[in-house]
Design a protein around this motif. Sequence first.
Motif, PDB file in Angstrom:
ATOM      1  N   TRP A 109       0.653  -1.401  -0.167  1.00 21.27           N
ATOM      2  CA  TRP A 109      -0.217  -0.645  -0.230  1.00 21.27           C
ATOM      3  C   TRP A 109       1.013   1.596   0.036  1.00 21.27           C
ATOM      4  O   TRP A 109       0.272   2.113   0.122  1.00 21.27           O
ATOM      5  CB  TRP A 109      -1.446   0.291   0.774  1.00 21.27           C
ATOM      6  CG  TRP A 109      -0.281   0.130   2.386  1.00 21.27           C
ATOM      7  CD1 TRP A 109       1.111  -0.385   3.388  1.00 21.27           C
ATOM      8  CD2 TRP A 109      -0.891   0.402   3.557  1.00 21.27           C
ATOM      9  NE1 TRP A 109       0.856   0.054   3.819  1.00 21.27           N
ATOM     10  CE2 TRP A 109      -0.069   0.560   4.667  1.00 21.27           C
ATOM     11  CE3 TRP A 109      -2.484   1.532   3.926  1.00 21.27           C
ATOM     12  CZ2 TRP A 109      -0.500   1.438   6.004  1.00 21.27           C
ATOM     13  CZ3 TRP A 109      -2.591   1.803   4.793  1.00 21.27           C
ATOM     14  CH2 TRP A 109      -1.534   1.960   6.364  1.00 21.27           C
TER      15      TRP A 109
ATOM     16  N   GLU B 151      -6.681  12.002   5.237  1.00 24.28           N
ATOM     17  CA  GLU B 151      -7.879  10.751   4.472  1.00 24.28           C
ATOM     18  C   GLU B 151      -8.087  11.124   3.109  1.00 24.28           C
ATOM     19  O   GLU B 151      -9.597  12.011   2.894  1.00 24.28           O
ATOM     20  CB  GLU B 151      -8.565  10.247   4.923  1.00 24.28           C
ATOM     21  CG  GLU B 151      -9.461   8.623   4.867  1.00 24.28           C
ATOM     22  CD  GLU B 151     -10.074   8.057   5.607  1.00 24.28           C
ATOM     23  OE1 GLU B 151      -9.773   7.833   6.712  1.00 24.28           O
ATOM     24  OE2 GLU B 151     -11.608   8.055   5.094  1.00 24.28           O
TER      25      GLU B 151
ATOM     26  N   HIS C  48     -10.520  10.432  -0.491  1.00 24.58           N
ATOM     27  CA  HIS C  48     -10.831   9.582  -0.929  1.00 24.58           C
ATOM     28  C   HIS C  48     -10.848   9.751  -2.871  1.00 24.58           C
ATOM     29  O   HIS C  48     -11.034  11.517  -3.176  1.00 24.58           O
ATOM     30  CB  HIS C  48     -12.407   9.502  -0.388  1.00 24.58           C
ATOM     31  CG  HIS C  48     -12.679   8.924   0.623  1.00 24.58           C
ATOM     32  ND1 HIS C  48     -13.501   7.811   1.116  1.00 24.58           N
ATOM     33  CD2 HIS C  48     -11.830   9.205   1.858  1.00 24.58           C
ATOM     34  CE1 HIS C  48     -13.124   7.419   2.341  1.00 24.58           C
ATOM     35  NE2 HIS C  48     -12.302   8.049   2.880  1.00 24.58           N
TER      36      HIS C  48
ATOM     37  N   VAL D 130      -6.255   0.934  -0.588  1.00 23.60           N
ATOM     38  CA  VAL D 130      -6.644   1.496   0.291  1.00 23.60           C
ATOM     39  C   VAL D 130      -4.710   1.824   0.549  1.00 23.60           C
ATOM     40  O   VAL D 130      -4.443   0.760   0.250  1.00 23.60           O
ATOM     41  CB  VAL D 130      -6.775   1.164   2.015  1.00 23.60           C
ATOM     42  CG1 VAL D 130      -6.948   2.280   2.833  1.00 23.60           C
ATOM     43  CG2 VAL D 130      -8.482   1.078   2.298  1.00 23.60           C
TER      44      VAL D 130
ATOM     45  N   THR E 145      -3.951   8.823   4.359  1.00 20.49           N
ATOM     46  CA  THR E 145      -4.891   7.282   3.974  1.00 20.49           C
ATOM     47  C   THR E 145      -5.469   7.885   2.573  1.00 20.49           C
ATOM     48  O   THR E 145      -6.258   8.960   2.554  1.00 20.49           O
ATOM     49  CB  THR E 145      -5.684   6.879   5.123  1.00 20.49           C
ATOM     50  OG1 THR E 145      -4.662   7.009   5.870  1.00 20.49           O
ATOM     51  CG2 THR E 145      -5.528   5.648   4.990  1.00 20.49           C
TER      52      THR E 145
ATOM     53  N   VAL F 254      -7.975   6.345  -0.213  1.00 25.44           N
ATOM     54  CA  VAL F 254      -8.764   5.459  -0.392  1.00 25.44           C
ATOM     55  C   VAL F 254      -9.680   5.521  -1.394  1.00 25.44           C
ATOM     56  O   VAL F 254     -10.298   6.621  -2.098  1.00 25.44           O
ATOM     57  CB  VAL F 254     -10.474   5.522   0.900  1.00 25.44           C
ATOM     58  CG1 VAL F 254     -11.656   4.375   0.435  1.00 25.44           C
ATOM     59  CG2 VAL F 254      -9.669   5.801   2.144  1.00 25.44           C
TER      60      VAL F 254
ATOM     61  N   GLN G 269     -12.467   4.625  -3.908  1.00 21.54           N
ATOM     62  CA  GLN G 269     -13.769   3.599  -4.252  1.00 21.54           C
ATOM     63  C   GLN G 269     -13.966   3.748  -5.838  1.00 21.54           C
ATOM     64  O   GLN G 269     -14.089   4.312  -6.721  1.00 21.54           O
ATOM     65  CB  GLN G 269     -14.944   4.478  -3.417  1.00 21.54           C
ATOM     66  CG  GLN G 269     -13.509   4.261  -1.796  1.00 21.54           C
ATOM     67  CD  GLN G 269     -14.436   5.563  -0.965  1.00 21.54           C
ATOM     68  OE1 GLN G 269     -14.298   6.857  -0.815  1.00 21.54           O
ATOM     69  NE2 GLN G 269     -15.466   5.365   0.270  1.00 21.54           N
TER      70      GLN G 269
ATOM     71  N   ARG H 231     -12.772   7.995   9.827  1.00 16.00           N
ATOM     72  CA  ARG H 231     -11.827   7.777   9.268  1.00 16.00           C
ATOM     73  C   ARG H 231     -10.762   7.066   9.832  1.00 16.00           C
ATOM     74  O   ARG H 231     -11.823   5.974  11.345  1.00 16.00           O
ATOM     75  CB  ARG H 231     -11.261   9.646   9.892  1.00 16.00           C
ATOM     76  CG  ARG H 231     -11.545  10.959   8.997  1.00 16.00           C
ATOM     77  CD  ARG H 231     -10.585  11.729   8.746  1.00 16.00           C
ATOM     78  NE  ARG H 231     -11.220  12.862   8.709  1.00 16.00           N
ATOM     79  CZ  ARG H 231     -11.502  13.838   9.454  1.00 16.00           C
ATOM     80  NH1 ARG H 231      -9.875  14.073  10.392  1.00 16.00           N
ATOM     81  NH2 ARG H 231     -11.689  14.953   9.455  1.00 16.00           N
ATOM     82  N   ARG H 232      -9.874   6.980   8.893  1.00 21.00           N
ATOM     83  CA  ARG H 232      -9.604   4.983   9.627  1.00 21.00           C
ATOM     84  C   ARG H 232      -8.540   5.885  10.897  1.00 21.00           C
ATOM     85  O   ARG H 232      -8.635   4.486  11.952  1.00 21.00           O
ATOM     86  CB  ARG H 232      -8.957   4.227   8.399  1.00 21.00           C
ATOM     87  CG  ARG H 232     -10.059   3.933   7.537  1.00 21.00           C
ATOM     88  CD  ARG H 232      -9.494   3.475   6.113  1.00 21.00           C
ATOM     89  NE  ARG H 232     -10.044   2.781   5.067  1.00 21.00           N
ATOM     90  CZ  ARG H 232     -11.859   3.246   4.519  1.00 21.00           C
ATOM     91  NH1 ARG H 232     -11.949   4.336   4.717  1.00 21.00           N
ATOM     92  NH2 ARG H 232     -12.372   2.544   3.583  1.00 21.00           N
TER      93      ARG H 232
END
Length: 338
Positions: A25, A152, A154, A202, A221, A223, A225, A286-287
């Motif tokens: 990742w 984060e 996206h 991710v 991070t 993400v 999708q 959020r992660r």
Amino acid sequence: MPIQRRIGTAAPLGACVLLAGCSGWQSALDPQGPQARDLSTTFWTFTAALGLVWVLTMLALALALWRARGARDAPLESTPRPQGRAIIVTAAASGATVAILFALAGLSFAMQRRVTDAPPAGLSVAVTGYQWWWHIAYEGPEPAVGLVTANELHLPAGVPVRIRLASADVIHSLWVPNLFGKQDLIPGIDNAVELVASRPSVLRGQCAEFCGLQHAHMALTVVVQSKAEFDAWAAAQRQPAQPPADDKRRAGQAVFAARSCPVCHSVRGTDAAGAVGPDLTHVASRRRIASGLLPMTRSALASWIADPHAHKPGVHMPATPLEPHDAEALLDYLEGLT
Ligand code: CUA
């Protein structure tokens, strides 16, 4: 264990450890988009060409040493025939070197043009670097407009994205190795990268320019999708925070408001409108927290609020000592910000 056997056991293990860093990742060798694929192709072509040159050079050296073995009567005396052959070999090697250099320079130039020549963006995101976190604002088109988040990023898979880069303080550099090369965020200068993320995943990005004490803890991070999932996420994130659903969360919101939290943090839909730290409107969705340093768990949140400097020395967020019941209420409130 004999030393040879130990080396025999350790060598494959060491190779596994080294190669483990080449995929996953946060790896430029695991491309997840056309820009990263071009960079990876360039890297492997250079590695193969230069590796081949190195192997041939070592073979020629070994051959020369093997043929020159044994002492000669007059080692410094030159003979006309080998000298003539040496000139031919040197000329051929020089010609090959020039040809390889021009070929690699041409490839590098062509790949650079391809990497920076992205299709028109279907989405624009402004990413601003702060010591030591990322402010993220989606600029359009619908439904992303008005969406602010932090740390984060996206992205919808298959959609060309333009990421505008700015800095609020010092020079940072955004690097998501699976997607593109490094690009600096420089105070007062508009910079941008254009990219496409191919498939949902991710990924991890990292600040790649030394920017102070916690440079290493300035992660992002990413993400990726499907378009439908991204649109659903964006629609949810655009909403203001849900009002607290129970007394404990209401008490937590009061703790949040009474302490210094709103001076730095925003929670849209409330009076908290600080612009110095990350927007917390949907922090619990959020992660990770602390720019990737800690997982988004109740215990990590508690520990971070009580003493952020224990985790991230030099961070601008002050420690917030709380009575246990206030801390529990505040955690309930923050966990409700989904
Ligand atoms: Cu920001 Cu290093």
